[in-house]
Design a protein around this motif. Sequence first.
Motif, PDB file in Angstrom:
ATOM      1  N   ALA A 318       0.828  -1.208   0.000  1.00  0.00           N
ATOM      2  CA  ALA A 318       0.000   0.000   0.000  1.00  0.00           C
ATOM      3  C   ALA A 318       0.862   1.259   0.000  1.00  0.00           C
ATOM      4  N   SER A 319       1.959   1.244   0.750  1.00  0.00           N
ATOM      5  CA  SER A 319       2.820   2.433   0.830  1.00  0.00           C
ATOM      6  C   SER A 319       3.537   2.706  -0.485  1.00  0.00           C
ATOM      7  N   THR A 320       3.736   1.682  -1.313  1.00  0.00           N
ATOM      8  CA  THR A 320       4.385   1.863  -2.616  1.00  0.00           C
ATOM      9  C   THR A 320       3.380   1.889  -3.763  1.00  0.00           C
ATOM     10  N   ARG A 321       2.100   2.035  -3.417  1.00  0.00           N
ATOM     11  CA  ARG A 321       1.011   2.144  -4.386  1.00  0.00           C
ATOM     12  C   ARG A 321       0.901   0.923  -5.302  1.00  0.00           C
ATOM     13  N   ARG A 322       1.212  -0.205  -4.746  1.00  0.00           N
ATOM     14  CA  ARG A 322       1.057  -1.451  -5.509  1.00  0.00           C
ATOM     15  C   ARG A 322      -0.314  -2.082  -5.287  1.00  0.00           C
ATOM     16  N   LEU A 323      -1.013  -1.626  -4.255  1.00  0.00           N
ATOM     17  CA  LEU A 323      -2.314  -2.210  -3.923  1.00  0.00           C
ATOM     18  C   LEU A 323      -3.391  -1.378  -4.615  1.00  0.00           C
ATOM     19  N   ARG A 324      -3.539  -1.613  -5.896  1.00  0.00           N
ATOM     20  CA  ARG A 324      -4.467  -0.822  -6.690  1.00  0.00           C
ATOM     21  C   ARG A 324      -5.016  -1.676  -7.813  1.00  0.00           C
ATOM     22  N   GLY A 325      -5.834  -1.059  -8.667  1.00  0.00           N
ATOM     23  CA  GLY A 325      -6.403  -1.797  -9.785  1.00  0.00           C
ATOM     24  C   GLY A 325      -7.321  -2.904  -9.296  1.00  0.00           C
ATOM     25  N   ASP A 326      -7.187  -4.067  -9.887  1.00  0.00           N
ATOM     26  CA  ASP A 326      -8.060  -5.179  -9.534  1.00  0.00           C
ATOM     27  C   ASP A 326      -7.729  -5.782  -8.184  1.00  0.00           C
ATOM     28  N   LEU A 327      -6.565  -5.430  -7.627  1.00  0.00           N
ATOM     29  CA  LEU A 327      -6.244  -5.885  -6.269  1.00  0.00           C
ATOM     30  C   LEU A 327      -7.135  -5.225  -5.220  1.00  0.00           C
ATOM     31  N   LEU A 328      -7.926  -4.234  -5.651  1.00  0.00           N
ATOM     32  CA  LEU A 328      -8.933  -3.674  -4.747  1.00  0.00           C
ATOM     33  C   LEU A 328      -9.980  -4.725  -4.370  1.00  0.00           C
ATOM     34  N   LEU A 329     -10.148  -5.742  -5.217  1.00  0.00           N
ATOM     35  CA  LEU A 329     -11.141  -6.779  -4.919  1.00  0.00           C
ATOM     36  C   LEU A 329     -10.774  -7.551  -3.650  1.00  0.00           C
ATOM     37  N   PRO A 330      -9.579  -8.182  -3.553  1.00  0.00           N
ATOM     38  CA  PRO A 330      -9.241  -8.838  -2.281  1.00  0.00           C
ATOM     39  C   PRO A 330      -9.074  -7.852  -1.127  1.00  0.00           C
ATOM     40  N   ALA A 331      -8.662  -6.599  -1.426  1.00  0.00           N
ATOM     41  CA  ALA A 331      -8.542  -5.611  -0.353  1.00  0.00           C
ATOM     42  C   ALA A 331      -9.912  -5.314   0.259  1.00  0.00           C
ATOM     43  N   LEU A 332     -10.934  -5.158  -0.604  1.00  0.00           N
ATOM     44  CA  LEU A 332     -12.293  -4.943  -0.090  1.00  0.00           C
ATOM     45  C   LEU A 332     -12.832  -6.189   0.603  1.00  0.00           C
ATOM     46  N   TRP A 333     -12.387  -7.354   0.177  1.00  0.00           N
ATOM     47  CA  TRP A 333     -12.746  -8.599   0.857  1.00  0.00           C
ATOM     48  C   TRP A 333     -12.266  -8.550   2.303  1.00  0.00           C
ATOM     49  N   ILE A 334     -11.034  -8.108   2.519  1.00  0.00           N
ATOM     50  CA  ILE A 334     -10.495  -7.993   3.883  1.00  0.00           C
ATOM     51  C   ILE A 334     -11.299  -6.985   4.692  1.00  0.00           C
ATOM     52  N   VAL A 335     -11.587  -5.836   4.082  1.00  0.00           N
ATOM     53  CA  VAL A 335     -12.365  -4.803   4.784  1.00  0.00           C
ATOM     54  C   VAL A 335     -13.746  -5.335   5.151  1.00  0.00           C
ATOM     55  N   GLY A 336     -14.400  -6.014   4.203  1.00  0.00           N
ATOM     56  CA  GLY A 336     -15.741  -6.525   4.463  1.00  0.00           C
ATOM     57  C   GLY A 336     -15.770  -7.561   5.571  1.00  0.00           C
ATOM     58  N   MET A 337     -14.857  -8.531   5.534  1.00  0.00           N
ATOM     59  CA  MET A 337     -14.876  -9.569   6.571  1.00  0.00           C
ATOM     60  C   MET A 337     -14.534  -8.980   7.943  1.00  0.00           C
ATOM     61  N   THR A 338     -13.662  -7.967   7.972  1.00  0.00           N
ATOM     62  CA  THR A 338     -13.332  -7.341   9.251  1.00  0.00           C
ATOM     63  C   THR A 338     -14.542  -6.630   9.834  1.00  0.00           C
ATOM     64  N   LEU A 339     -15.295  -5.934   8.990  1.00  0.00           N
ATOM     65  CA  LEU A 339     -16.519  -5.279   9.456  1.00  0.00           C
ATOM     66  C   LEU A 339     -17.546  -6.308   9.914  1.00  0.00           C
ATOM     67  N   PHE A 340     -17.700  -7.397   9.162  1.00  0.00           N
ATOM     68  CA  PHE A 340     -18.644  -8.446   9.543  1.00  0.00           C
ATOM     69  C   PHE A 340     -18.283  -9.048  10.900  1.00  0.00           C
ATOM     70  N   MET A 341     -16.987  -9.141  11.174  1.00  0.00           N
ATOM     71  CA  MET A 341     -16.526  -9.790  12.401  1.00  0.00           C
ATOM     72  C   MET A 341     -16.639  -8.901  13.639  1.00  0.00           C
ATOM     73  N   PHE A 342     -16.437  -7.595  13.452  1.00  0.00           N
ATOM     74  CA  PHE A 342     -16.258  -6.747  14.633  1.00  0.00           C
ATOM     75  C   PHE A 342     -17.199  -5.547  14.717  1.00  0.00           C
ATOM     76  N   LEU A 343     -18.011  -5.325  13.717  1.00  0.00           N
ATOM     77  CA  LEU A 343     -18.929  -4.187  13.772  1.00  0.00           C
ATOM     78  C   LEU A 343     -20.051  -4.492  14.747  1.00  0.00           C
ATOM     79  N   PRO A 344     -20.256  -3.656  15.761  1.00  0.00           N
ATOM     80  CA  PRO A 344     -21.328  -3.920  16.740  1.00  0.00           C
ATOM     81  C   PRO A 344     -22.693  -4.020  16.066  1.00  0.00           C
ATOM     82  N   GLY A 345     -23.474  -4.979  16.509  1.00  0.00           N
ATOM     83  CA  GLY A 345     -24.786  -5.204  15.947  1.00  0.00           C
ATOM     84  C   GLY A 345     -24.796  -6.087  14.723  1.00  0.00           C
ATOM     85  N   VAL A 346     -23.617  -6.307  14.123  1.00  0.00           N
ATOM     86  CA  VAL A 346     -23.507  -7.146  12.927  1.00  0.00           C
ATOM     87  C   VAL A 346     -22.768  -8.437  13.232  1.00  0.00           C
ATOM     88  N   SER A 347     -21.720  -8.339  14.034  1.00  0.00           N
ATOM     89  CA  SER A 347     -20.852  -9.486  14.290  1.00  0.00           C
ATOM     90  C   SER A 347     -21.595 -10.657  14.909  1.00  0.00           C
TER      91      SER A 347
END
Length: 533
Positions: A318-347
């Motif tokens: 991410a710091s070298t701007r390599r996490l871009r383009g279609d790699l946003l798909l697995p990056a959003l996967w990480i964000v989504g699962m983290t929210l599903f796991m720890f967001l109050p009322g959802v987890s």
Amino acid sequence: MAVAPRQWEAVPEAPRPNRVASDWRWAAVFIAVIGLLSVPPILIAALRTPSGSVFPGYVVIARDAYVYQSMWRAGWQGAWLFHPAYTAQALPGILLYPWYLWPAHLVGWASGPWLYHLARLLATAALLGAVYLLTRELFRPRILRRWAFTLCVLGGGIGAVLPRDLQVGPFTTHATETSVPGSSVADLISMAPHLPWALALLCWTMVVALRLRHGGDRRLMASGVLAVLGLQLIYPQLALLALLTIAGWALIRNQPRAVGFVVASALVQVPYLAYLLWVWETTPDALRVVRTALDVGDPFGFLVLSHLVASALIVIAASTRRLRGDLLLPALWIVGMTLFMFLPGVSGMLGRSFMASSVPFGLCAAPGLLVVLRRVRAVRWRRRVLALTLIASSFYGIFSLAQPYWIAAFRLDPFAEYESRAESALLARLGPHLSARDVVLTTYLDGIFVPAQTDARAFNGHPEMTIDAARKSDEALAFFSTWSAAQRSTFLRANGIDYVLTTNPAFAARLAPDPALEMIDLEGTAALFRVRP
């Protein structure tokens, strides 16, 4: 002497090896090795069977395997809807576990360890194949695909070598894998078949979305929609996670075909979600055997302890701007699962979203690994850094592959791995006379084997598939050890119990004079009683 060809004459090129075939041969060997590594623990456990016991055929999370075996039996007997097999309560059938019940109408006659492990190995191949397809869609260089595949399959953190609770400043944290299994692909392949099947379907939905970048026919779109449909029948929360992830990526990357795929899949998903909501509102007891809330730790334990090396490489990418383009798909996967796991009322409602989290972490970490290697000038040191990084990131994956050997060799789960030979003999003789209307009472954990080996239900047995398991376990123990004949009679009538089974000779002797019970079979230290009408 040979005559040199003129410079303007075409020189035939040497045939080039088929790189696609070479890639798939490498992947096939990798997949075969990983799958076959899960077989020897079964043989070890069989060879380590204690005297007076039999080995039913399961090692990793063995007690869950009997639940699925009981579902296969129920499907072979004609069931299309799920009825809890570890409860005496009369509950309506609901549409759960169709991946076991429906195919069992054809293969349920083979219910048992052979069918279980064959399904598990096929699911393993499907999952690893889908992960490799995902790496091929995201990375062009062959060597980078292989690194990413290794990071996805064997990825994990350092939770296995840490204490259960770790103090970090004023906070107490623990890694996700120390409380719930399944965060690594290598961990999933030894578990129940529906788990790797579910993640294979999840990965295929991602592959379909990425392939739609270049166009696609209706068959490709239909395969993705069917994958979402199959996934939601196993874990609806993972189907929801997949669609939200793909939708976010498609909108950011302006991929209208992928947006259409999400819309079509959502329309397929809505009816089943509405059905589950209706069941929850009308007969909530029918869903009490489903664990929606799991102890998945905390964000630090998940993002750092459970994915230490991958998280560091992701920061570098991410710091070298390599996490871009279609790699946003697995990056959003990480964000989504983290929210599903720890967001109050959802987890509390969307458990299991952490499953195979090593896949998106590995995909996002691969560019970071490339950055690190390019900064190392010496080829020899570059190879060393690569080897150390892959080994460090693969610690939990290797540990997961080795753990079944440890369980089998040292009998770490003996009450689930092995069954009393006497109980097995009694159930084999009783089985032909039982139906799903019959209820058998045994002590806690002995009841695991009843629905798996007969068509009857157990009053209690599996700790998660039994409604009010702790109370029923205490009641069963009191029935055998402390209650009077009058208390036992009232209990038997109130719970509709038809048979009583015990493997404890002291309990059998205590129940023998009970006027409400009739001893009908005896095998070694085990006794079987029928409740008098």
